[in-house]
Design a protein around this motif. Structure first.
Motif, mmCIF file in Angstrom:
data_model
loop_
_atom_site.group_PDB
_atom_site.id
_atom_site.type_symbol
_atom_site.label_atom_id
_atom_site.label_comp_id
_atom_site.label_asym_id
_atom_site.label_seq_id
_atom_site.Cartn_x
_atom_site.Cartn_y
_atom_site.Cartn_z
ATOM 1 N N THR A 26 1.096 -1.036 0.108
ATOM 2 C CA THR A 26 -0.045 0.050 0.049
ATOM 3 C C THR A 26 0.966 1.244 -0.139
ATOM 4 O OG1 THR A 26 0.029 0.121 2.387
ATOM 5 C CG2 THR A 26 -1.880 -1.141 1.576
ATOM 6 N N LYS A 27 0.437 2.558 -0.501
ATOM 7 C CA LYS A 27 1.279 3.587 -0.535
ATOM 8 C C LYS A 27 1.601 3.866 0.835
ATOM 9 C CE LYS A 27 -0.615 5.491 -4.746
ATOM 10 N NZ LYS A 27 -1.188 6.437 -5.600
ATOM 11 N N ARG A 28 0.874 3.565 1.801
ATOM 12 C CA ARG A 28 0.782 4.557 3.195
ATOM 13 C C ARG A 28 1.898 3.473 4.077
ATOM 14 N NH1 ARG A 28 -5.124 6.705 4.694
ATOM 15 N NH2 ARG A 28 -5.152 8.145 2.868
ATOM 16 N N MET A 29 1.908 2.098 3.602
ATOM 17 C CA MET A 29 2.566 1.040 4.301
ATOM 18 C C MET A 29 4.264 1.518 4.437
ATOM 19 S SD MET A 29 2.420 -3.016 4.290
ATOM 20 C CE MET A 29 3.328 -3.257 2.983
ATOM 21 N N GLY A 30 4.734 1.302 5.723
ATOM 22 C CA GLY A 30 6.132 1.735 5.647
ATOM 23 C C GLY A 30 7.039 0.325 5.529
ATOM 24 N N ARG A 31 8.010 0.271 5.783
ATOM 25 C CA ARG A 31 8.743 -0.741 5.750
ATOM 26 C C ARG A 31 8.170 -1.989 6.609
ATOM 27 N NH1 ARG A 31 14.925 1.526 6.611
ATOM 28 N NH2 ARG A 31 13.766 2.385 8.237
ATOM 29 N N ALA A 32 8.050 -3.310 5.892
ATOM 30 C CA ALA A 32 7.425 -4.246 6.661
ATOM 31 C C ALA A 32 8.651 -4.897 7.300
ATOM 32 C CB ALA A 32 6.726 -5.331 5.908
ATOM 33 N N SER A 46 1.023 -8.886 8.623
ATOM 34 C CA SER A 46 2.212 -8.092 8.478
ATOM 35 C C SER A 46 2.136 -6.973 9.455
ATOM 36 C CB SER A 46 2.251 -7.674 6.950
ATOM 37 O OG SER A 46 1.385 -6.827 6.760
ATOM 38 N N GLY A 47 3.519 -6.820 9.941
ATOM 39 C CA GLY A 47 3.557 -5.563 10.825
ATOM 40 C C GLY A 47 4.723 -4.755 10.098
ATOM 41 N N SER A 48 4.445 -3.364 10.234
ATOM 42 C CA SER A 48 5.260 -2.645 9.394
ATOM 43 C C SER A 48 5.889 -1.409 10.592
ATOM 44 C CB SER A 48 4.646 -1.913 8.243
ATOM 45 O OG SER A 48 3.527 -1.370 8.686
ATOM 46 N N ILE A 53 -0.517 -3.214 12.100
ATOM 47 C CA ILE A 53 -0.683 -4.702 11.458
ATOM 48 C C ILE A 53 -1.635 -4.938 10.538
ATOM 49 C CG2 ILE A 53 -1.164 -7.120 12.405
ATOM 50 C CD1 ILE A 53 -0.103 -6.293 15.119
ATOM 51 N N ARG A 54 -1.471 -5.322 9.457
ATOM 52 C CA ARG A 54 -2.189 -5.448 8.357
ATOM 53 C C ARG A 54 -2.607 -6.875 8.054
ATOM 54 N NH1 ARG A 54 0.505 -1.018 7.264
ATOM 55 N NH2 ARG A 54 -0.593 0.866 6.615
ATOM 56 N N VAL A 55 -3.910 -7.136 7.766
ATOM 57 C CA VAL A 55 -4.342 -8.556 7.396
ATOM 58 C C VAL A 55 -4.300 -8.621 5.732
ATOM 59 C CG1 VAL A 55 -6.096 -10.200 7.915
ATOM 60 C CG2 VAL A 55 -5.534 -8.564 9.637
#
Length: 149
Positions: A26-32, A46-48, A53-55
């Motif tokens: 996603t555009k807003r996601m930081g480094r995972a 995933s945690g970034s 935390i994204r599902v």
């Protein structure tokens, strides 16, 4: 298996393939920093860097929720068609295609250019040096630091 990356993506892999089968971003996601399958293997967590935390769905094309009998039969029919025509080049191309973000694609392009330039330079050094003084070492062998017997 699943992997998280500093290029802000989460990738799903087949153990036998060299390319990822799916890329989540996603555009807003930081480094995972971390990723994990849920116990039922239906979702990826995933945690970034942005402390979220994204599902994600493990199979992006899979419909969520309960399916009625008609939808189940339609899904089975589509899967049998995929298996039946999997040898055709058009179907293989569609199956292997997945969208990668522009930023990641341009980074990979830059890495490829740098790798080709390095190979070209090494080849030129070998050509213009004394015969046998600069032997060709395959790329896979360079990573080996020490071999034990």
């Amino acid at each position: 298996f699943v992997s998280a990356s500093y290029d802000m993506t989460v990738r799903l892999w087949n153990a036998n393939d060299q390319r990822s089968k799916d890329v989540y971003h996603t555009k807003r996601m930081g480094r995972a920093f971390c990723c994990h399958f849920t116990p039922d293997s239906r979702y990826v967590l995933s945690g970034s860097e942005d402390t979220n935390i994204r599902v994600w769905k493990a199979k992006a094309d899979q419909k969520m929720g309960t399916l009625n009998e008609r939808e189940k039969k339609a899904e089975q029919y589509r899967e049998t068609l995929k298996k039946k025509f999997s040898r055709l080049p058009e179907i293989r191309r569609i199956r292997s295609h997945h969208h990668t973000p522009k930023m990641i694609k341009s980074m990979a392009h830059r890495r490829r250019i740098m790798r080709e330039a390095k190979q070209r330079k090494e080849e030129n050094v070998r050509k213009h040096s004394k015969a046998g003084s600069k032997p060709h070492v395959p790329h896979k062998k360079r990573a080996i630091v020490k071999e034990l017997e």
